[in-house]
Design a protein around this motif. Structure first.
Motif, mmCIF file in Angstrom:
data_model
loop_
_atom_site.group_PDB
_atom_site.id
_atom_site.type_symbol
_atom_site.label_atom_id
_atom_site.label_comp_id
_atom_site.label_asym_id
_atom_site.label_seq_id
_atom_site.Cartn_x
_atom_site.Cartn_y
_atom_site.Cartn_z
ATOM 1 N N GLY A 213 0.800 -1.207 0.000
ATOM 2 C CA GLY A 213 0.000 0.000 0.000
ATOM 3 C C GLY A 213 0.834 1.258 0.000
ATOM 4 O O GLY A 213 0.430 2.278 -0.503
ATOM 5 N N GLY A 276 -2.643 6.877 -0.094
ATOM 6 C CA GLY A 276 -3.839 6.059 -0.236
ATOM 7 C C GLY A 276 -5.013 6.874 -0.725
ATOM 8 O O GLY A 276 -4.880 7.767 -1.556
ATOM 9 N N GLU A 339 -7.595 2.786 -3.704
ATOM 10 C CA GLU A 339 -6.534 2.374 -2.791
ATOM 11 C C GLU A 339 -7.030 2.369 -1.344
ATOM 12 O O GLU A 339 -8.043 2.994 -1.001
ATOM 13 C CB GLU A 339 -5.338 3.329 -2.938
ATOM 14 C CG GLU A 339 -4.151 3.081 -2.011
ATOM 15 C CD GLU A 339 -3.507 1.701 -2.198
ATOM 16 O OE1 GLU A 339 -4.145 0.706 -1.793
ATOM 17 O OE2 GLU A 339 -2.387 1.629 -2.716
ATOM 18 N N THR A 340 -6.338 1.660 -0.479
ATOM 19 C CA THR A 340 -6.603 1.651 0.958
ATOM 20 C C THR A 340 -6.482 3.057 1.536
ATOM 21 O O THR A 340 -5.648 3.859 1.095
ATOM 22 C CB THR A 340 -5.592 0.719 1.661
ATOM 23 O OG1 THR A 340 -5.747 -0.607 1.148
ATOM 24 C CG2 THR A 340 -5.789 0.707 3.163
ATOM 25 N N GLU A 371 -6.164 -1.312 11.920
ATOM 26 C CA GLU A 371 -6.347 -0.133 11.083
ATOM 27 C C GLU A 371 -5.206 0.842 11.300
ATOM 28 O O GLU A 371 -4.682 0.962 12.413
ATOM 29 C CB GLU A 371 -7.665 0.547 11.421
ATOM 30 C CG GLU A 371 -8.895 -0.314 11.175
ATOM 31 C CD GLU A 371 -10.173 0.359 11.669
ATOM 32 O OE1 GLU A 371 -10.046 1.384 12.381
ATOM 33 O OE2 GLU A 371 -11.259 -0.141 11.370
ATOM 34 N N GLU A 377 -8.292 2.220 6.742
ATOM 35 C CA GLU A 377 -8.889 0.943 6.333
ATOM 36 C C GLU A 377 -7.902 -0.191 6.559
ATOM 37 O O GLU A 377 -6.751 -0.109 6.138
ATOM 38 C CB GLU A 377 -9.275 1.008 4.849
ATOM 39 C CG GLU A 377 -10.009 -0.223 4.345
ATOM 40 C CD GLU A 377 -10.343 -0.126 2.862
ATOM 41 O OE1 GLU A 377 -11.320 -0.767 2.431
ATOM 42 O OE2 GLU A 377 -9.616 0.578 2.134
ATOM 43 N N PHE A 379 -6.234 -3.997 6.071
ATOM 44 C CA PHE A 379 -6.037 -4.829 4.886
ATOM 45 C C PHE A 379 -7.138 -5.883 4.779
ATOM 46 O O PHE A 379 -7.494 -6.312 3.677
ATOM 47 C CB PHE A 379 -4.666 -5.488 4.919
ATOM 48 C CG PHE A 379 -3.548 -4.551 4.541
ATOM 49 C CD1 PHE A 379 -3.714 -3.616 3.549
ATOM 50 C CD2 PHE A 379 -2.333 -4.607 5.196
ATOM 51 C CE1 PHE A 379 -2.702 -2.751 3.190
ATOM 52 C CE2 PHE A 379 -1.302 -3.747 4.853
ATOM 53 C CZ PHE A 379 -1.484 -2.804 3.850
ATOM 54 N N THR A 382 -9.957 -4.120 3.171
ATOM 55 C CA THR A 382 -9.618 -3.918 1.755
ATOM 56 C C THR A 382 -9.851 -5.197 0.967
ATOM 57 O O THR A 382 -10.391 -5.169 -0.150
ATOM 58 C CB THR A 382 -8.155 -3.472 1.613
ATOM 59 O OG1 THR A 382 -7.950 -2.248 2.312
ATOM 60 C CG2 THR A 382 -7.786 -3.261 0.147
ATOM 61 N N THR A 409 -2.118 -1.734 -3.233
ATOM 62 C CA THR A 409 -2.824 -2.720 -2.404
ATOM 63 C C THR A 409 -3.883 -3.496 -3.173
ATOM 64 O O THR A 409 -3.956 -4.721 -3.036
ATOM 65 C CB THR A 409 -3.449 -2.051 -1.163
ATOM 66 O OG1 THR A 409 -2.487 -1.204 -0.538
ATOM 67 C CG2 THR A 409 -3.903 -3.097 -0.167
#
Length: 460
Positions: A213, A276, A339-340, A371, A377, A379, A382, A409
Motif C-alpha cells: 500500500g 492512499g 486504494e486503501t 487499522e 482501512e 487490509f 480492503t 494494495t
C-alpha cells in the motif's frame, strides 16, 4: 488439579471463503490426545475460523473437566494477543466470539501462548480435513480423521499438511499433485524428486519486503519458484486433473483476464510516502506521465485490451486516460478499485510513521484486521472490498480482457487471493509504478496468475 493443553486453528480458502476450524485437547502431563473437534463453517474469514476453533477447544476441555487449568496454544498472534487483553478487539465479527470464549471457563483457569505454525500441525490438519469435508458437501467426523491417520502411518501418500492459511482450489490441487509426484519419485529413485517445470524450464521470482500500500519498496530477495514434477506420477497413482496454471480444460471457455496496471509516478512516489485514498489526491508527475505513455505504447503493440476500468483517484484516471487515448477506448470508473485509506499516515514515510505511531504500526504489521492510526482501512477490509469488486467484474466481463488501472494494495490483493496466499504475503511483493500484472479467471472458479510486476516497457 488437572491441566489441559488446547491447540486450535482455523482457515479460509479465500479469506473470506469456505472455512473450517480444528482443535485438540491434550493431557499436559501425559501428552495424550483427549478430544478432537473440527467443523466446516461455511464462508468466513481466517480470523473468524480461528476464534471458532478456540471456542470448540475450550468447550471440549470444559466437558472433560470444568475445573482443569487450560493452556491455549495457537499460531494466531491476533487471537492470542486479543484474548490475553494486550490488543483491542475492533472488528464487529471478532467481539462476540472473543466475549463468548472468555465465558467458557473462569479467566483465572485459562492462559494463552503463541506458537509457530509448525508446532500447531494437529489442529491445522483437522481444520483442513473439515474444509475438505465441506467441499464434498459433508461435515467432518472423527472416524474419517482416524482412518486418514491410519493410512498415513501405513505409508500411503498424503497431501502435505498446510504450512500457512489454506489456499484456493488451485493451490490445493497443486499440493496434492506435489505429494503424488514426490511419493512416486521416492519409490523409483530412493530419494527426493527434483522439481521442474514441463520441458525442464525453470523460473525465478523476486520476493520483496516492501510494505503493502505504501511506496516503500526496499530490498528484493531473489528466490526460486518451486515447481512441480509430474513425471512418473501417472504410473503409481491417479493423476490429478490439470488446474488452470497448467492448462485449462477446453470446455471452460475463455477466461476473464484482468491486466493490472499500477498508476504512474506521482510526486510522492520517489519519496516513498504512504499515498492512499484518505489524504491528498496527487496527479501524475512528468515522470509518471512519461511512464503512462510507454505502457500505452506497449499495450497498443499487444492489442488485446478490450475495456479499461480505473480507480476514481486522479493518478489512476490520468494514467488510464493516456492509455485509453492510445487504444481508442473509453475509461469506466470503478470505485471498488480505490486504494486503501491510510488514515493519519497519509503523506508520511514509513520511518516517520514508526517514529510517531510505533504501537499502531506494529499492530498493523502483525494483524490484517488492524487499522492505520486515525481510522484508516485495514487490509482485511480492503480484501473484502476487492474480492467483491473482483466477483462483480469477472461476471460482467467473462471471456474479455480488461485493463484495471489501480493501486498497490488492490493489485497485490488480487494476486494474493488468486494464489490463495496468506495476508502477510502482501509484505513480500514488490510492485513498481506503471508495472503490469495479469490474472485470468475461469468459469470453474479457478484463477491463474500470468504476469507480475512487469516493467520491461519502461526500459529505454
Amino acid at each position: 488439579m488437572r491441566e489441559f493443553i488446547v491447540e486450535a486453528d482455523g482457515g479460509s480458502r479465500g479469506n473470506p471463503g469456505p472455512a473450517g476450524y480444528g482443535s485438540v485437547v491434550i493431557d499436559a502431563t501425559t501428552g495424550e490426545t483427549l478430544a478432537e473437534r473440527a467443523e466446516f463453517i461455511g464462508v468466513a474469514t481466517n480470523n473468524v475460523a480461528e476464534y471458532r476453533g478456540l471456542l470448540a477447544g475450550l468447550r471440549a476441555a470444559r466437558e472433560l473437566d470444568p475445573s482443569a487449568r487450560v493452556r491455549v496454544r495457537m499460531d494466531s498472534k491476533l487471537v492470542v494477543e486479543q484474548m490475553s487483553g494486550r490488543w483491542k478487539i475492533k472488528h464487529p465479527d471478532m467481539k462476540p466470539l472473543a466475549a463468548e470464549a472468555a465465558r467458557v471457563l473462569p479467566p483465572g483457569q485459562v492462559t494463552y501462548e503463541w506458537i509457530p505454525r509448525e508446532q500447531n500441525k494437529h489442529a491445522d490438519r483437522l481444520a483442513n480435513e473439515a474444509m475438505d469435508a465441506g467441499k464434498r458437501g459433508e461435515q467432518w467426523n472423527e472416524g474419517a480423521s482416524r482412518a486418514a491417520l491410519d493410512a498415513r502411518s501405513a505409508g500411503a501418500p498424503s497431501v502435505p499438511e498446510s504450512s500457512g492459511p489454506p489456499g484456493d482450489a488451485v493451490a490445493g490441487a497443486a499440493k496434492a499433485r506435489e505429494a503424488l509426484s514426490r511419493a512416486a519419485a521416492e519409490r523409483t529413485t530412493g530419494g527426493a524428486a527434483e522439481a521442474s517445470l514441463p520441458g525442464g524450464a525453470e523460473r525465478t521470482v523476486a520476493e520483496a519486503v516492501a510494505k503493502p500500500g505504501a511506496n516503500t519498496g526496499d530490498d528484493v530477495r531473489a528466490g526460486r519458484a518451486v515447481a512441480l514434477s509430474t513425471a512418473g506420477a501417472a504410473t503409481s497413482a491417479p493423476a490429478a486433473a490439470p488446474t488452470v496454471g497448467w492448462g485449462a480444460a477446453p470446455d471452460l471457455g475463455a477466461p476473464a483476464t484482468f491486466v493490472l496496471l499500477r498508476h504512474g509516478e506521482t510526486p510522492l512516489t520517489p519519496q516513498k510516502r504512504f499515498s492512499g485514498s484518505g489524504g491528498t489526491d496527487p496527479s501524475l508527475s512528468d515522470v509518471g506521465r512519461g511512464q503512462a505513455e510507454r505502457v500505452a505504447a506497449a499495450l497498443a503493440r499487444r492489442g488485446t485490451v478490450q475495456h479499461i476500468l480505473a480507480s476514481p483517484l486522479a493518478r489512476t484516471r490520468e494514467t488510464a486516460g493516456i492509455v485509453a487515448a492510445r487504444l481508442g477506448l473509453e475509461v469506466t470508473v470503478e470505485d471498488g478499485l480505490i486504494e486503501t485509506d491510510f488514515g493519519a499516515w497519509e503523506g508520511l514515510t514509513f520511518g516517520e510513521v514508526r517514529e510517531r505511531h510505533p504501537d499502531d504500526l506494529n499492530a498493523w504489521l502483525a494483524d490484517p484486521e488492524a487499522e492505520p492510526t486515525g481510522g484508516g482501512e485495514s487490509f482485511a477490509a480492503t480484501a473484502v472490498r476487492i474480492a467483491a469488486a473482483r466477483d462483480r467484474l469477472v461476471a460482467a466481463y467473462a471471456g474479455r480482457t480488461v485493463l484495471l488501472v489501480t493501486h498497490v494494495t488492490p493489485i497485490k490483493t488480487l494476486v494474493r487471493l488468486a494464489l490463495g496466499a496468506p495476508p502477510e504475503s502482501l509484505f513480500r511483493m514488490e510492485l513498481s509504478a506503471a508495472s503490469l500484472s495479469a490474472v485470468a479467471y475461469y468459469a470453474d472458479g479457478n484463477a491463474s496468475v500470468r504476469l507480475f510486476n512487469d516493467t520491461s516497457h519502461l526500459r529505454p
